[in-house]
Motif scaffolding. Sequence first.
Motif, PDB file in Angstrom:
ATOM      1  N   TRP A  53       0.868  -1.199   0.000  1.00  0.00           N
ATOM      2  CA  TRP A  53       0.000   0.000   0.000  1.00  0.00           C
ATOM      3  C   TRP A  53       0.887   1.225   0.000  1.00  0.00           C
ATOM      4  O   TRP A  53       1.897   1.270   0.706  1.00  0.00           O
ATOM      5  N   TYR A  57      -1.955  10.800   3.283  1.00  0.00           N
ATOM      6  CA  TYR A  57      -2.988  11.387   4.142  1.00  0.00           C
ATOM      7  C   TYR A  57      -2.700  12.877   4.232  1.00  0.00           C
ATOM      8  O   TYR A  57      -1.540  13.269   4.422  1.00  0.00           O
ATOM      9  N   ALA A  74      -8.511   1.685   2.848  1.00  0.00           N
ATOM     10  CA  ALA A  74      -7.829   2.108   4.078  1.00  0.00           C
ATOM     11  C   ALA A  74      -8.725   2.985   4.933  1.00  0.00           C
ATOM     12  O   ALA A  74      -9.748   3.504   4.468  1.00  0.00           O
ATOM     13  N   CYS A  75      -8.310   3.163   6.194  1.00  0.00           N
ATOM     14  CA  CYS A  75      -9.084   4.032   7.091  1.00  0.00           C
ATOM     15  C   CYS A  75      -8.994   5.475   6.595  1.00  0.00           C
ATOM     16  O   CYS A  75      -7.980   5.888   6.027  1.00  0.00           O
ATOM     17  N   ILE A  78      -7.481   9.891  10.619  1.00  0.00           N
ATOM     18  CA  ILE A  78      -6.527   9.558  11.686  1.00  0.00           C
ATOM     19  C   ILE A  78      -6.301  10.820  12.528  1.00  0.00           C
ATOM     20  O   ILE A  78      -5.978  11.883  11.979  1.00  0.00           O
ATOM     21  N   LYS A  82      -2.166   9.912  16.764  1.00  0.00           N
ATOM     22  CA  LYS A  82      -2.627   8.514  16.787  1.00  0.00           C
ATOM     23  C   LYS A  82      -1.984   7.694  15.668  1.00  0.00           C
ATOM     24  O   LYS A  82      -1.771   8.205  14.554  1.00  0.00           O
ATOM     25  N   GLY A  83      -1.743   6.428  15.950  1.00  0.00           N
ATOM     26  CA  GLY A  83      -1.177   5.532  14.950  1.00  0.00           C
ATOM     27  C   GLY A  83       0.212   5.991  14.516  1.00  0.00           C
ATOM     28  O   GLY A  83       0.782   6.939  15.077  1.00  0.00           O
ATOM     29  N   VAL A  84       0.741   5.322  13.504  1.00  0.00           N
ATOM     30  CA  VAL A  84       2.064   5.706  12.999  1.00  0.00           C
ATOM     31  C   VAL A  84       1.955   7.053  12.271  1.00  0.00           C
ATOM     32  O   VAL A  84       2.797   7.941  12.438  1.00  0.00           O
ATOM     33  N   CYS A  85       0.882   7.192  11.482  1.00  0.00           N
ATOM     34  CA  CYS A  85       0.715   8.424  10.689  1.00  0.00           C
ATOM     35  C   CYS A  85       0.539   9.640  11.576  1.00  0.00           C
ATOM     36  O   CYS A  85       1.204  10.671  11.382  1.00  0.00           O
ATOM     37  N   HIS A 106      -0.657   1.293  16.826  1.00  0.00           N
ATOM     38  CA  HIS A 106      -0.698   1.123  15.365  1.00  0.00           C
ATOM     39  C   HIS A 106      -2.143   0.913  14.895  1.00  0.00           C
ATOM     40  O   HIS A 106      -2.905   0.157  15.510  1.00  0.00           O
ATOM     41  N   ILE A 107      -2.522   1.590  13.828  1.00  0.00           N
ATOM     42  CA  ILE A 107      -3.876   1.446  13.280  1.00  0.00           C
ATOM     43  C   ILE A 107      -3.804   0.465  12.112  1.00  0.00           C
ATOM     44  O   ILE A 107      -3.136   0.740  11.108  1.00  0.00           O
ATOM     45  N   CYS A 109      -5.137  -1.101   9.011  1.00  0.00           N
ATOM     46  CA  CYS A 109      -6.126  -0.954   7.933  1.00  0.00           C
ATOM     47  C   CYS A 109      -6.239  -2.259   7.160  1.00  0.00           C
ATOM     48  O   CYS A 109      -7.297  -2.604   6.661  1.00  0.00           O
ATOM     49  N   GLU A 116       5.973  -0.925   8.108  1.00  0.00           N
ATOM     50  CA  GLU A 116       5.452   0.345   7.597  1.00  0.00           C
ATOM     51  C   GLU A 116       6.503   1.438   7.708  1.00  0.00           C
ATOM     52  O   GLU A 116       7.368   1.394   8.587  1.00  0.00           O
ATOM     53  N   ASP A 132       2.569   7.477   3.431  1.00  0.00           N
ATOM     54  CA  ASP A 132       2.534   6.230   4.207  1.00  0.00           C
ATOM     55  C   ASP A 132       2.746   5.049   3.260  1.00  0.00           C
ATOM     56  O   ASP A 132       2.122   4.994   2.190  1.00  0.00           O
ATOM     57  N   ASP A 134       3.133   0.683   3.250  1.00  0.00           N
ATOM     58  CA  ASP A 134       3.024  -0.581   3.991  1.00  0.00           C
ATOM     59  C   ASP A 134       3.602  -1.725   3.179  1.00  0.00           C
ATOM     60  O   ASP A 134       3.531  -1.716   1.945  1.00  0.00           O
TER      61      ASP A 134
END
Length: 161
Positions: A53, A57, A74-75, A78, A82-85, A106-107, A109, A116, A132, A134
Amino acid sequence: MSELPTISKELSKEKRYKAACAQAFALCNGEPNFIAKAGNVMALLKENFDFLWVGIYIVNNNALNLFVFQGPVACTQIAHGKGVCGTSWANGASIIVPNVDEFPGHIACSSASKSEIVVPIIKGNEVIGVLDVDSENLDFFDEDDLTGLEEIANILANEVF
Ligand code: SME
């Protein structure tokens, strides 16, 4: 724009990123629409590297909103920090995550994602979004990816947004 040549997988990763950056510039040259440019740069990366991926974002209304991407759905939102992003956004710094299961918060998706890398897109002094990427493999990203993707993020900041 004519079709771009596939970047040989025989080359070192450093050379592949150099070629990808040159192609990203070429894709942006003369195109006024930022969505078209961003979409093409994501397609360029997905086609030439073995990523699960890859996407952007963008900061919108105090959250990260899903923008153009290639790969599984994907989500879409964010929160800051929060999360890596969201952590990369909050710190204004790149993050390599060798094993997503070991990154607190980690979120997920896609359950297929195992490692990542997130690189902030910085314009002026402001983080305007994140790039981002993955992988389906553990420990996939190294310093070459970091350098190459930070250069791509620069191109996004200067030539796309
Ligand atoms: N894993 C990310 C969420 C985005 S998806 O990987 C596309 C995170 O923890 O911020």
